[in-house]
Scaffold this active site. Structure first.
Site, PDB file in Angstrom:
ATOM      1  N   GLU A  42      38.521   4.769  60.566  1.00  0.00           N
ATOM      2  CA  GLU A  42      39.224   4.579  62.103  1.00  0.00           C
ATOM      3  C   GLU A  42      39.378   5.916  62.729  1.00  0.00           C
ATOM      4  OE1 GLU A  42      39.449   1.910  63.203  1.00  0.00           O
ATOM      5  OE2 GLU A  42      39.506   0.519  61.477  1.00  0.00           O
ATOM      6  N   TYR A  84      26.828  -3.696  60.440  1.00  0.00           N
ATOM      7  CA  TYR A  84      27.535  -2.877  59.553  1.00  0.00           C
ATOM      8  C   TYR A  84      26.395  -2.609  58.529  1.00  0.00           C
ATOM      9  CZ  TYR A  84      32.237  -3.462  61.531  1.00  0.00           C
ATOM     10  OH  TYR A  84      33.288  -3.518  62.466  1.00  0.00           O
TER      11      TYR A  84
HETATM   12 ZN   LIG Z   1      34.815   0.408  62.776  1.00  0.00          ZN
END
Ligand SMILES: [Zn+2]
Length: 1023
Positions: free
Chosen positions: A279, A362
């Site tokens: 994050e 991802y």
């Molecule tokens: Zn992310």
């Protein structure tokens, strides 16, 4: 666990909205220049789960405005113009559009929003407020927000803002944010604030609930370390503060200036070193440089690479992490709906195909950036990131912008590299061919071809590693061709070649590299779930996980073998026939849930999951979380807690043995024949493997039988050469007082049809048994059963009675068994072998091995003092995967496996395959001498053998035999058919003379025919 950040979702939604507006209005609605000021005032009635708000938007001359009102109950609108005129605006549904106007205007919108049923986004309850989605009129283009929020006593609040903590007057918080954006969030609750300074001008805060305050220090320290580290690597952090905010909902979001992590998420011990870092990186990429939603989301792959992946690399687990990314990508992209990386926008857990999308955005993303780093060097990769951040901080950027930054830093044209990896759904697939070692003078060269199996070859850097006796040589092969020939100079003999052993790019994995893990089943498009009768209730929570998919659920009693042999399997419960016939007897702990992922024994490349649970409660405690354990092969849970988690060990890279070094041992440890026999006497089952046509092997079998019988005459011989149905014939010939003759035995046992190898290989063994009354046990399965299963590819076509007579536990998953059979199968089927054939091949082989094991153990149980010597092909007598482990499964008994090292049999020996070896002289059967006639059977009153032709230069021709003579006697034996001839010839040698009586025109004529070992020219079709 961590969801993609909010901004991407908005970007996509607004892009759609914009398109619709443009079409319906037929005029441009994008304001050209000014950035509007947007003041928002909100207040709450928590018990009613209600917020009320007023947005005040100032629109300078020449501008228009478009707002999304989705999810809001608009209670009033007012448009004020500079001339003082006021009017309400028709908000007509979910979109409000004000066209351009030359005047100054101010728009007021009052609205309410009730969150009685909170989902993952919004929450208004007495214990907290989080507003993440559709909670204010959302502008389509970036504006300058300021917020004023009235909250209950004791609440702290956060939103995107220039400074933190927010200014507070009474119960009203005020914030302003000078980065233009379309999206803000608002969180408030009874939080405790704590802080730490990273450097002058940058502070980090925690905003946790009082019950989690103990976690604060660790989060502050780790966040400060991350922020300092990433500033050094990427450039200055783009805001003045970073706040870690606890959420009542289980989220994981990165917003500008703060992250919102679920309260339950924060408490997980690994979050502070993993997701927190992820994050924080979003502050640079995602929130600093924003994603241009129209051209694809590069930021999740990049952020994951710089955080989650990077942390593993720092711990020395870079290769494992890359391989896990590849396995996950391959697992979840087994569908035609897989998109190229450039098309990835977002992957909300709730959307269909979420796992598939995440695998692209991802996992493929991470591997993309790693391959890029390998291509342009780590230094250029870091320079490229800094340049990209410097040029695009505060703006949105696309994949193209990234490419230009890296190209500038690395001084390379990256267009083809980016195009191939962003726009293609296919991924590289490599094969190594034509491997050879060339020696010329003093030079040793390893040569091989790297072949790309995709339609169009990729530009690749393929690292290869060659291990020789003295060194390891590595080299990177640059290739862009379908076939690349590689030459590597070496100092000594190469032993192994490894291709891409460290997983430097995304590619298809070879079978030996690809572990059987849960994600492979979860991502499979062809799931078949097999339930056990009476246990459906216990597995209901697991079954319901797959309720929304195209999954076939069928009970074990009804499932067809054909379906088992063509789909990815989830077998619920281990006491069912599909489990025992594929995996043998499976034992499980009495309590808890066990998840055991295997390579599908019948279908190369697929998986089969054996899941067993002790109760519905245990199933329910695990079901929802199963998908988080995708990287494991074996799991056990107790009361929902994970107590065991293992991943199958597989090879790294495409590993090719180049030179097999021979095995050896100390000669002083070699025993004489008697010494080994003494050792063998400790065993009740002794396997003597054979190559069927090696006389040396059969001579060893005979000698061992003689030697062991001399020491212990309670002996039996089990023979693969005879099926169970031959037992009466065997007993009548070998054991009966008044025994049948050899020809009758061969006829009754159907030897020449069933086994076909020259009977002289076995004759001395059988005759020894006969002389000493040693029972010979036929242990084989009927040939028709084996060939039927092989031909059909499944067992569905077997007669139910036959099916019922076969062993019910059959383990096709013994280590190495499937691989060995696959290799044999591929040799026989090279080119165009279908997996359906393999499922028949392995099941036929399994039936064969298991039947022999079952017959041996049954015999031992019925004859508790008897020892047995088993004669079978050397593949069946292997102690690792042949008959011995299958007997061990059925009976606790001491066993030894013996091989002969001589001529043909040599290859059968390797440690682990046998317990003892003998080194015998090579021996060969003399060729069967021939009479020199071609015989055909003919039915008159009875079967007769008639001469069809007489071979030129043969003894028969010389003696005067003629076509159409009927053979009636050979050396005094009556002749009716070929078996009689074969039996009569068993004792003959070349050069001997046989007396033959024929019937010619109803007259008996006698001849003496000289047998000749070899005949010059055989006519075609000679039997
Ligand atoms: Zn992310």
């Amino acid at each position: 666990m961590i969801r993609f950040p909010q901004f991407v979702q908005y970007a996509a939604a607004l892009f759609l909205l914009l398109t619709v507006c443009t079409l319906s209005q037929a005029q441009p609605v994008i304001p050209e220049a000014a950035i509007l000021n947007y003041d928002l005032a909100i207040s709450f009635q928590l018990r009613e789960h209600l917020m009320t708000g007023t947005a005040r938007i100032t629109i300078p001359p020449g501008n228009g405005l478009a707002l999304s009102l989705t999810g809001l109950e608009v209670t009033g609108t007012l448009l004020q113009q500079s001339n003082g005129r006021e009017q309400t605006v028709n908000s007509g549904g979910d979109v409000l559009i004000l066209p351009e106007d030359p005047n100054d205007r101010t728009l007021f919108i009052s609205y309410r929003k009730k969150i009685s049923q909170h989902g993952q986004e919004n929450y208004i309850e007495p214990d907290a407020i989080s507003l993440l989605s559709a909670w204010y009129p959302v502008p389509q283009t970036p504006v300058l927000f300021s917020l004023s929020a009235e909250v209950p006593d004791g609440f702290e609040a956060i939103t995107e803002s220039d400074s933190f903590p927010l200014q507070k007057i009474g119960n009203r918080f005020r914030a302003s944010y000078s980065n233009p954006t379309t999206t803000i969030h608002f969180i408030a609750g009874p939080y405790t604030l704590a802080s730490r300074t990273v450097r002058p001008g940058l502070d980090v805060y925690t905003m946790f609930f009082s019950e989690d305050q103990a976690l604060s220090l660790r989060y502050l320290e780790q966040a400060a370390e991350f922020l300092a580290g990433y500033e050094q690597k990427l450039g200055q952090y783009p805001f003045s503060h970073y706040v870690i905010v606890a959420n009542r909902l289980p989220t994981g979001y990165g917003m500008p200036t703060f992250t919102l992590l679920g309260q339950t998420v924060l408490r997980l011990p690994f979050i502070v070193t993993t997701s927190l870092g992820h994050e924080i990186v979003h502050s640079w990429f995602g929130n600093g440089v924003q994603v241009d939603g129209a051209t694809g989301n590069w930021c999740e792959g990049l952020t994951s690479y710089l955080s989650d992946y990077s942390f593993r690399e720092q711990q020395g687990e870079g290769r494992s992490s890359r391989k896990e990314n590849i396995v996950k990508y391959l697992s979840y992209t087994d569908t035609e709906e897989t998109i190229p990386l450039a098309d990835f926008v977002s992957a909300d857990h709730n959307q269909p195909l979420a796992q598939n999308r995440r695998a692209v955005g991802y996992n493929r993303g991470v591997l993309f950036f790693h391959e890029l780093r390998e291509k342009i060097t780590t230094a250029s990769f870091t320079d490229g990131l800094r340049l990209f951040y410097k040029n695009y901080n505060g703006k949105s950027a696309s994949w193209q912008d990234l490419m230009h930054s890296f190209a500038a830093a690395g001084g390379k044209n990256l267009q083809r590299f980016f195009d191939e990896r962003l726009n293609r759904t296919s991924i590289p697939e490599l094969a190594v061919e034509n491997i050879g070692v060339e020696r010329s003078g003093t030079n040793i060269t390893l040569t091989f071809d790297i072949r790309q199996l995709t339609d169009d070859p990729f530009v690749l850097r393929v690292p290869v590693r060659v291990t020789t006796l003295s060194a390891t040589v590595t080299k990177v092969i640059e290739t862009g061709a379908a076939k690349q020939t590689v030459n590597i100079e070496l100092d000594d003999t190469p032993l192994t070649l490894e291709v891409d052993p460290d997983y430097t790019f995304l590619r298809r994995l070879s079978d030996n590299e690809y572990p059987a893990v849960l994600s492979r089943f979860l991502g499979a498009a062809d799931k078949l779930i097999v339930t056990t009768a009476g246990e459906e209730e216990k597995y209901q929570p697991i079954l319901s996980l797959f309720a929304n998919e195209d999954t076939i659920v069928v009970s074990a009693d009804e499932v067809r073998n054909k379906d088992l042999g063509s789909r990815s399997l989830l077998l619920l419960g281990v006491d069912q026939l599909p489990v025992t016939t594929l995996f043998g007897t499976v034992h499980r702990p009495a309590a808890g849930v066990t998840v055991d992922v295997r390579h599908h024994p019948l279908v190369p490349g697929k998986t089969a999951v054996l899941l067993s649970s002790s109760s519905r409660q245990e199933s329910a405690a695990v079901a929802r979380r199963l998908k988080h354990y995708g990287k494991y092969s074996f799991l056990h849970f107790s009361d929902g807690r994970k107590t065991k988690a293992e991943t199958e060990r597989t090879e790294n890279g495409i590993v090719i043995p180049v030179t097999e070094l021979p095995d050896g041992g100390a000669t002083k440890e070699i025993s004489g024949f008697d010494g080994v026999v003494d050792k063998l006497m400790e065993n009740r089952v002794i396997y003597v493997g054979e190559q069927h046509t090696s006389l040396s092997d059969h001579l060893l079998q005979l000698r061992l039988i003689e030697a062991i019988h001399a020491k212990h005459d309670d002996l039996a011989i089990g023979m693969e050469m005879f099926p169970v149905t031959s037992q009466d014939a065997l007993d009548s010939y070998i054991l009966a007082q008044d025994s049948i003759d050899e020809a009758a035995f061969l006829r009754q046992s159907d030897y020449f049809n069933v086994w076909r190898f020259d009977y002289r290989y076995y004759r001395d063994i059988i005759n020894f048994a006969k002389k000493n009354k040693v029972p010979v046990i036929g242990i084989n399965l009927d040939r028709q059963i084996v060939s039927g299963v092989f031909r059909d590819g499944d067992t569905d076509g077997l007669d139910p009675q036959v099916l019922a007579s076969l062993p019910k536990t059959r383990d096709l998953d013994i280590a190495g068994y499937r691989q060995r059979l696959e290799a044999i199968h591929n040799i026989h089927q090279s080119g165009g072998h279908g997996s359906g054939f393999f499922s028949g091949f392995i099941q036929a082989q399994g039936l064969w091995d298991e039947t022999m094991a079952s017959n041996i153990s049954n015999y031992l149980k019925q004859n508790p003092t008897t020892r047995i010597i088993v004669l079978a092909g050397a593949q069946h007598t292997r102690k690792d995967s042949g008959i011995p482990p299958r007997v061990a499964r059925r009976l606790s008994v001491q066993q030894a496996s013996v091989v002969n090292i001589s001529g043909d049999s040599f290859g059968a020996f390797a440690p682990g395959l046998a317990d003892y070896f003998f080194i015998s002289e090579a021996a060969q059967l003399p060729q069967l001498p021939k009479i020199g006639v071609v015989l055909v059977s003919e039915e008159n009153d009875q079967m007769v053998l008639k001469v069809d032709s007489v071979l030129g230069g043969s003894g028969a021709e010389h003696a005067g035999l003629k076509k159409n003579d009927i053979l009636i006697e050979l050396d005094g034996r009556q002749i009716h058919d070929m078996i009689d001839v074969k039996a009569a010839m068993l004792d003959k040698d070349g050069g001997e003379t046989v007396a033959i009586t024929v019937l010619r025109s109803s007259r008996e004529i006698k001849f003496n025919v000289e047998l000749r070992p070899e005949l010059p020219a055989r006519p075609a079709g000679h039997p």
